[in-house]
Design a protein around this motif. Structure first.
Motif, PDB file in Angstrom:
ATOM      1  N   ASN A 125       0.762  -1.372  -0.122  1.00 35.55           N
ATOM      2  CA  ASN A 125       0.046   0.112   0.022  1.00 35.55           C
ATOM      3  C   ASN A 125       0.927   1.197  -0.154  1.00 35.55           C
ATOM      4  O   ASN A 125       1.019   1.799   1.008  1.00 35.55           O
ATOM      5  CB  ASN A 125      -0.838   0.104   1.338  1.00 35.55           C
ATOM      6  CG  ASN A 125      -1.935   1.111   1.050  1.00 35.55           C
ATOM      7  OD1 ASN A 125      -2.095   1.849   0.078  1.00 35.55           O
ATOM      8  ND2 ASN A 125      -2.700   1.125   2.309  1.00 35.55           N
TER       9      ASN A 125
ATOM     10  N   GLY B  40       0.343   4.165  -1.085  1.00 36.61           N
ATOM     11  CA  GLY B  40      -0.249   5.441  -0.471  1.00 36.61           C
ATOM     12  C   GLY B  40      -0.212   5.787   0.659  1.00 36.61           C
ATOM     13  O   GLY B  40      -0.318   7.019   1.333  1.00 36.61           O
ATOM     14  N   THR B  41       0.142   4.688   1.732  1.00 36.39           N
ATOM     15  CA  THR B  41       0.302   5.066   3.262  1.00 36.39           C
ATOM     16  C   THR B  41       1.440   5.595   3.469  1.00 36.39           C
ATOM     17  O   THR B  41       1.459   6.556   4.355  1.00 36.39           O
ATOM     18  CB  THR B  41       0.368   3.661   3.844  1.00 36.39           C
ATOM     19  OG1 THR B  41      -0.963   2.887   3.466  1.00 36.39           O
ATOM     20  CG2 THR B  41       0.179   3.933   5.295  1.00 36.39           C
TER      21      THR B  41
ATOM     22  N   ALA C 222       2.883   7.727   1.119  1.00 36.97           N
ATOM     23  CA  ALA C 222       2.985   9.345   0.548  1.00 36.97           C
ATOM     24  C   ALA C 222       2.239  10.068   1.573  1.00 36.97           C
ATOM     25  O   ALA C 222       2.185  11.406   1.473  1.00 36.97           O
ATOM     26  CB  ALA C 222       2.320   9.173  -0.838  1.00 36.97           C
ATOM     27  N   ASP C 223       1.030   9.398   2.100  1.00 44.66           N
ATOM     28  CA  ASP C 223       0.392  10.094   3.058  1.00 44.66           C
ATOM     29  C   ASP C 223       0.677  10.521   4.407  1.00 44.66           C
ATOM     30  O   ASP C 223      -0.022  11.140   5.166  1.00 44.66           O
ATOM     31  CB  ASP C 223      -1.223   9.673   3.168  1.00 44.66           C
ATOM     32  CG  ASP C 223      -1.915   9.614   1.669  1.00 44.66           C
ATOM     33  OD1 ASP C 223      -1.549  10.244   0.935  1.00 44.66           O
ATOM     34  OD2 ASP C 223      -2.700   8.592   1.515  1.00 44.66           O
TER      35      ASP C 223
ATOM     36  N   ARG D 200       2.163  11.538  -7.784  1.00 51.85           N
ATOM     37  CA  ARG D 200       0.913  10.621  -7.866  1.00 51.85           C
ATOM     38  C   ARG D 200       1.509   9.180  -8.021  1.00 51.85           C
ATOM     39  O   ARG D 200       0.662   8.295  -7.814  1.00 51.85           O
ATOM     40  CB  ARG D 200       0.105  10.983  -8.673  1.00 51.85           C
ATOM     41  CG  ARG D 200      -0.780  12.328  -8.438  1.00 51.85           C
ATOM     42  CD  ARG D 200      -1.930  12.565  -9.306  1.00 51.85           C
ATOM     43  NE  ARG D 200      -2.611  13.928  -9.021  1.00 51.85           N
ATOM     44  CZ  ARG D 200      -3.585  14.003  -8.111  1.00 51.85           C
ATOM     45  NH1 ARG D 200      -3.900  12.902  -7.171  1.00 51.85           N
ATOM     46  NH2 ARG D 200      -3.935  15.037  -7.831  1.00 51.85           N
TER      47      ARG D 200
ATOM     48  N   GLU E  57       1.079   6.853  -5.017  1.00 54.21           N
ATOM     49  CA  GLU E  57      -0.356   6.485  -4.543  1.00 54.21           C
ATOM     50  C   GLU E  57      -0.921   5.224  -4.809  1.00 54.21           C
ATOM     51  O   GLU E  57      -1.530   4.531  -4.386  1.00 54.21           O
ATOM     52  CB  GLU E  57      -1.437   7.427  -5.102  1.00 54.21           C
ATOM     53  CG  GLU E  57      -1.074   9.059  -4.593  1.00 54.21           C
ATOM     54  CD  GLU E  57      -1.953  10.222  -5.005  1.00 54.21           C
ATOM     55  OE1 GLU E  57      -2.868   9.671  -6.000  1.00 54.21           O
ATOM     56  OE2 GLU E  57      -1.768  11.252  -5.044  1.00 54.21           O
ATOM     57  N   THR E  58      -0.398   4.488  -5.877  1.00 52.90           N
ATOM     58  CA  THR E  58      -0.583   3.213  -6.128  1.00 52.90           C
ATOM     59  C   THR E  58       0.190   2.152  -6.616  1.00 52.90           C
ATOM     60  O   THR E  58       1.525   2.737  -6.617  1.00 52.90           O
ATOM     61  CB  THR E  58      -1.659   3.036  -7.578  1.00 52.90           C
ATOM     62  OG1 THR E  58      -0.799   4.044  -8.743  1.00 52.90           O
ATOM     63  CG2 THR E  58      -3.023   3.868  -7.426  1.00 52.90           C
TER      64      THR E  58
END
Length: 204
Positions: free
Chosen positions: A27, A29-30, A32-33, A50, A53-54
């Motif tokens: 995951n 995105g974890t 990046a966030d 981006r 994110e995936t």
């Protein structure tokens, strides 16, 4: 004696690499966030990529590399202290510190938000102090003076990469400082053992 030993710090770095590899694979995105990524990215005016994110083959490849580095580094900590801390990590730590510092500097100073590519804002009346203003990702995206890297270096100019290299730089600097102190202690103990052995041998 350091408050936290070099082996403890190195173990934490290894586990950090393995954990990061897991999230990049499952995951991304974890990562990046994360709040720290957002804060560092906003403070340096770096864009959000981006591509983190995936899931992607590139991130899967990165995850395997990070996991291999983390596991192999973790295995080296089982070596005797003199070999592990003095010889192996005594050479690896300054090398990794230098490389991560260079990559951290490149990620910001050669990005569009860098003062090196500064463009004066016509709306800014006090242009003499404008170079000291806070970096802005929005301003960087519209910076006409910035020339993208022709060799693909723009892939390194994002907040995730900068945050990772910044944490790595701070961590390896911490390890290097701690190793300097522990190295002196290890060499002093070795010298005392040699002198004690020599004195014991002369007694016979």
């Amino acid at each position: 004696m350091a408050l936290i030993s070099a082996k403890t710090i190195l173990t934490s770095i290894c586990l950090f690499h393995i954990t990061l590899a897991f999230f990049f694979l499952t995951n991304p995105g974890t990562v990046a966030d994360q709040g720290m990524v957002f804060i560092l990215g906003e403070s340096m005016g770096l864009p959000n990529s981006r591509s983190f994110e995936t899931q992607s083959p590139a991130l899967g490849f990165l995850a395997v590399i990070l996991a291999l580095i983390g596991i192999t580094d973790l295995v080296t900590l089982s070596l005797p202290d003199e070999i592990c801390l003095v010889h192996y990590w005594g050479m690896q730590t300054p090398l990794r510190l230098t490389l991560t510092l260079l990559l951290t500097s490149y990620s910001f100073f050669f990005s569009a938000s860098s003062p090196l590519f500064y463009t004066e804002d016509p709306a800014n009346i006090n242009t003499s102090s404008a170079r000291l203003t806070h970096p802005s990702a929005h301003h960087a995206a519209l910076n006409p003076n910035y020339v993208p890297s022709g060799w693909g270096g723009d892939a390194l100019k994002n907040r995730v990469f900068f945050s990772f290299m910044f944490v790595e730089t701070m961590s390896w600097f911490w390890v290097w400082v701690t190793l300097q102190e522990e190295r002196r202690d290890l060499l002093a103990k070795k010298a005392r053992r040699r002198s004690a052995s020599a004195s014991y041998g002369q007694g016979y």
